[in-house]
Design a protein around this motif. Structure first.
Motif, PDB file in Angstrom:
ATOM      1  N   PRO A 132     -10.875   9.853  16.978  1.00 41.06           N
ATOM      2  CA  PRO A 132     -11.047   8.793  17.978  1.00 41.06           C
ATOM      3  C   PRO A 132     -10.715   7.413  17.427  1.00 41.06           C
ATOM      4  O   PRO A 132     -10.162   6.572  18.147  1.00 41.06           O
TER       5      PRO A 132
ATOM      6  N   ALA B 192      -6.993   7.082  17.478  1.00 41.00           N
ATOM      7  CA  ALA B 192      -6.531   6.966  18.863  1.00 41.00           C
ATOM      8  C   ALA B 192      -6.764   5.552  19.398  1.00 41.00           C
ATOM      9  O   ALA B 192      -5.886   4.969  20.055  1.00 41.00           O
ATOM     10  N   ILE B 193      -7.927   4.999  19.121  1.00 41.23           N
ATOM     11  CA  ILE B 193      -8.239   3.633  19.567  1.00 41.23           C
ATOM     12  C   ILE B 193      -7.295   2.633  18.899  1.00 41.23           C
ATOM     13  O   ILE B 193      -6.809   1.688  19.537  1.00 41.23           O
TER      14      ILE B 193
ATOM     15  N   THR C 152      -8.407   0.109  25.225  1.00 40.11           N
ATOM     16  CA  THR C 152      -8.904   1.028  24.197  1.00 40.11           C
ATOM     17  C   THR C 152     -10.072   1.899  24.665  1.00 40.11           C
ATOM     18  O   THR C 152     -10.065   3.107  24.479  1.00 40.11           O
ATOM     19  N   LEU C 153     -11.081   1.269  25.270  1.00 39.06           N
ATOM     20  CA  LEU C 153     -12.245   2.048  25.703  1.00 39.06           C
ATOM     21  C   LEU C 153     -11.875   3.049  26.792  1.00 39.06           C
ATOM     22  O   LEU C 153     -12.385   4.174  26.808  1.00 39.06           O
TER      23      LEU C 153
ATOM     24  N   HIS D  88      -9.010   4.533  27.119  1.00 37.04           N
ATOM     25  CA  HIS D  88      -8.315   5.652  26.481  1.00 37.04           C
ATOM     26  C   HIS D  88      -9.299   6.568  25.743  1.00 37.04           C
ATOM     27  O   HIS D  88      -9.108   7.785  25.703  1.00 37.04           O
ATOM     28  N   TRP D  89     -10.346   5.963  25.160  1.00 42.17           N
ATOM     29  CA  TRP D  89     -11.309   6.806  24.443  1.00 42.17           C
ATOM     30  C   TRP D  89     -12.097   7.688  25.407  1.00 42.17           C
ATOM     31  O   TRP D  89     -12.190   8.906  25.226  1.00 42.17           O
ATOM     32  N   THR D  90     -12.660   7.066  26.448  1.00 41.06           N
ATOM     33  CA  THR D  90     -13.539   7.833  27.335  1.00 41.06           C
ATOM     34  C   THR D  90     -12.784   8.624  28.414  1.00 41.06           C
ATOM     35  O   THR D  90     -13.254   9.685  28.823  1.00 41.06           O
TER      36      THR D  90
ATOM     37  N   PHE E 240      -8.879  10.421  25.786  1.00 41.75           N
ATOM     38  CA  PHE E 240      -9.273  11.219  24.619  1.00 41.75           C
ATOM     39  C   PHE E 240     -10.303  12.277  24.998  1.00 41.75           C
ATOM     40  O   PHE E 240     -10.110  13.470  24.743  1.00 41.75           O
TER      41      PHE E 240
ATOM     42  N   SER F  92     -10.838  17.230  18.783  1.00 41.66           N
ATOM     43  CA  SER F  92     -10.649  15.816  18.476  1.00 41.66           C
ATOM     44  C   SER F  92      -9.193  15.518  18.138  1.00 41.66           C
ATOM     45  O   SER F  92      -8.659  14.473  18.540  1.00 41.66           O
TER      46      SER F  92
ATOM     47  N   PHE G 257      -6.728  12.985  20.180  1.00 48.36           N
ATOM     48  CA  PHE G 257      -5.850  11.979  19.587  1.00 48.36           C
ATOM     49  C   PHE G 257      -4.427  12.137  20.113  1.00 48.36           C
ATOM     50  O   PHE G 257      -3.768  11.158  20.484  1.00 48.36           O
TER      51      PHE G 257
ATOM     52  N   VAL H 229      -3.971  10.769  23.670  1.00 47.19           N
ATOM     53  CA  VAL H 229      -3.872   9.312  23.745  1.00 47.19           C
ATOM     54  C   VAL H 229      -2.470   8.864  23.341  1.00 47.19           C
ATOM     55  O   VAL H 229      -1.850   8.018  24.006  1.00 47.19           O
TER      56      VAL H 229
END
Length: 489
Positions: free
Chosen positions: A28, A31-32, A42-43, A45-47, A50, A351, A355, A358
């Protein structure tokens, strides 16, 4: 800047993973970082990117990780794997030590036993055989890898390895995709690997090189015991397989294994039930209800491959427990250890998949996609290159394969439809491709087998490359050539 950001994030991920950092943190974070350098949210894409992709991977494949790890642990604790290894030792003997080790690894892994369980059980057998035959112990890791981590992982039709199940939702195939080509590829890998090991053994004998200093055998045993609890080995191993090595010691193995016929029976059940489910039961099943929203609006072709392997492993576990109930010193402890052993690997690989999702969502990835699809030689060659490169970069055949198919699977299916290419051929090329360059020095299986055998990269890695990477590349070239000329068979 976007493309440079992707490359920088990927390089940082590889470097820190090689130094033993957890993929659960690195994936993560990388990816961020890639999203940040690309000017993307960024957030979100993470939540949303990703985690959605990681969750999708877990939803599809966790049953195989869970049952595969459980089956492997029960096979180990019941003494069945040791019985099979002893049987191969007795029948082939020290004169055919290399062949005995290779075939023992192949039998148990093709039958569904986890790669890492096989390592810890077969290594002591290999050490005894190689010492008796006077074969350098530096060749042990290559012999184990040839049997346990090449053709039984990627080529033999019906193998229950997670790598062979991953393409099934993307291509609508079964684990028995392109069976003839899979057998040809398996024969090439096995023949090339045995030839290389025989050549290495002959050269060692000509130089007067024997097994090695027997004084070191105690240290080797200590190294094998330490490998299962080494945290760096654990971090690398859990991205390369479906079994967390830390759980090896969290149960008790039976003092005496079952008769050899009963030891082989669960392996036969895995292969047989998988075949029956794939070719006879599922094709006759009315699964039209899967198209409804309540069932995810999917199709039988998208889930059938996973269902076949899950049912096969579940049936084998039931048989295994039934015939070995009195031989399992602590059934609950064995089952707990097997279940726990599946959690970190599935989360680690998921995980890596997150990645990749993203990266694939970033605008700059269009350049990468166009480059891959534009590789000369046709779609089979470009698919092989994509899975090779991504498996090499991640050090994980399953992670690299899923990332490649998540990003490019739809494009390849469209190409297959336009050019009349059998999806089964795509399936087999993708799986074999993922099982080649993944075996770089940072690969978890490589690190683990060296630790278990008490060897080092300097002593044994070149032979691992020859039997694992070169043999697979030769087989992959043959499959692409035959598939291009004759199609899938």
């Amino acid at each position: 800047m976007g493309l440079l950001g992707i490359l920088f994030a990927l390089g940082l991920l590889i470097w820190l993973a090689y130094r033993g950092w957890s993929i659960l943190l690195l994936a993560p974070a990388a990816a961020i970082l890639a999203a940040l350098l690309a000017g993307e949210p960024t957030l979100a894409h993470w939540t949303q990117t990703f985690m959605r992709s990681a969750a999708q991977f877990i939803m599809q494949f966790f049953p195989i990780f869970l049952l595969g790890a459980l089956f492997g642990k029960l096979m180990e604790d019941s003494g069945s794997v040791s019985t099979i290894a002893s049987f191969m030792t007795e029948k082939l003997g020290a004169k055919r030590a290399v062949l005995a080790v290779v075939l023992a690894g192949a039998l148990v892994t093709y039958g569904g036993v986890s790669l890492f369980v096989a390592f810890f059980v077969i290594a002591p057998m290999a050490q005894a055989l190689f010492r008796s035959a006077g074969i350098p112990k530096r060749l042990m890791p290559a012999a184990i890898m040839l049997g346990a981590s090449t053709f039984t992982m990627s080529a033999l039709p019906g193998t229950p390895a997670i790598q062979n199940a991953i393409p099934t939702p993307f291509f609508g195939t079964t684990p028995f995709a392109a069976p003839g080509l899979g057998v040809v590829a398996s024969a090439i890998m096995l023949a090339f690997g045995l030839w290389w090991l025989a050549r290495a053994e002959a050269k060692a004998r000509a130089k007067g090189e024997g097994f090695g200093d027997d004084i070191l055998s105690t240290d080797d045993a200590k190294a094998a015991d330490h490998a299962s609890t080494d945290l760096i080995v654990r971090e690398r191993a859990t991205t390369a397989g479906a079994f967390d090595p830390i759980e090896i010691a969290h149960s008790q193995e039976c003092a005496g294994g079952p008769p050899v016929v009963l030891a082989f029976l669960p392996l036969i059940v895995v292969i047989g039930v998988n075949l029956v489910m794939s070719l006879f039961v599922l094709p006759r099943l009315d699964a039209s209800f899967l198209a409804e929203p309540a069932w995810g609006e999917t199709s039988l072709s998208a889930v059938g491959g996973v269902w076949a392997v899950v049912v096969a492993l579940a049936a084998a576990i039931a048989v295994l427990v039934a015939i070995n109930f009195r031989r399992l010193p602590s059934l609950r402890a064995s089952m707990d250890a097997g279940a726990n052993a599946s959690v970190l690997p599935v989360l680690s690989v998921a995980s890596l998949v997150g990645f990749g999702s993203v990266v694939a969502a970033l605008p700059a990835f269009a350049l990468v996609r166009d480059w891959v699809l534009g590789i000369g030689g046709g779609p089979l060659v470009s698919l092989a290159v994509a899975t090779n490169v991504l498996a090499a970069l991640t050090g994980s055949a399953s992670g690299g394969l899923t990332i490649a198919l998540d990003a490019l699977g739809g494009a390849y299916m469209q190409i297959a439809a336009e050019q009349g290419i059998d999806p089964g051929l795509m399936h087999r090329v993708a799986v074999i491709g993922a099982g080649t360059l993944d075996m770089l020095p940072h690969n978890g299986a490589v690190v683990t087998v060296l630790a278990v055998c008490g060897s080092s990269h300097r002593e044994s890695y070149f032979d691992i490359v020859m039997v694992g990477v070169v043999s697979s590349l030769v087989a992959l070239a043959a499959v692409i050539g035959l598939g291009t000329v004759f199609g899938s068979f």
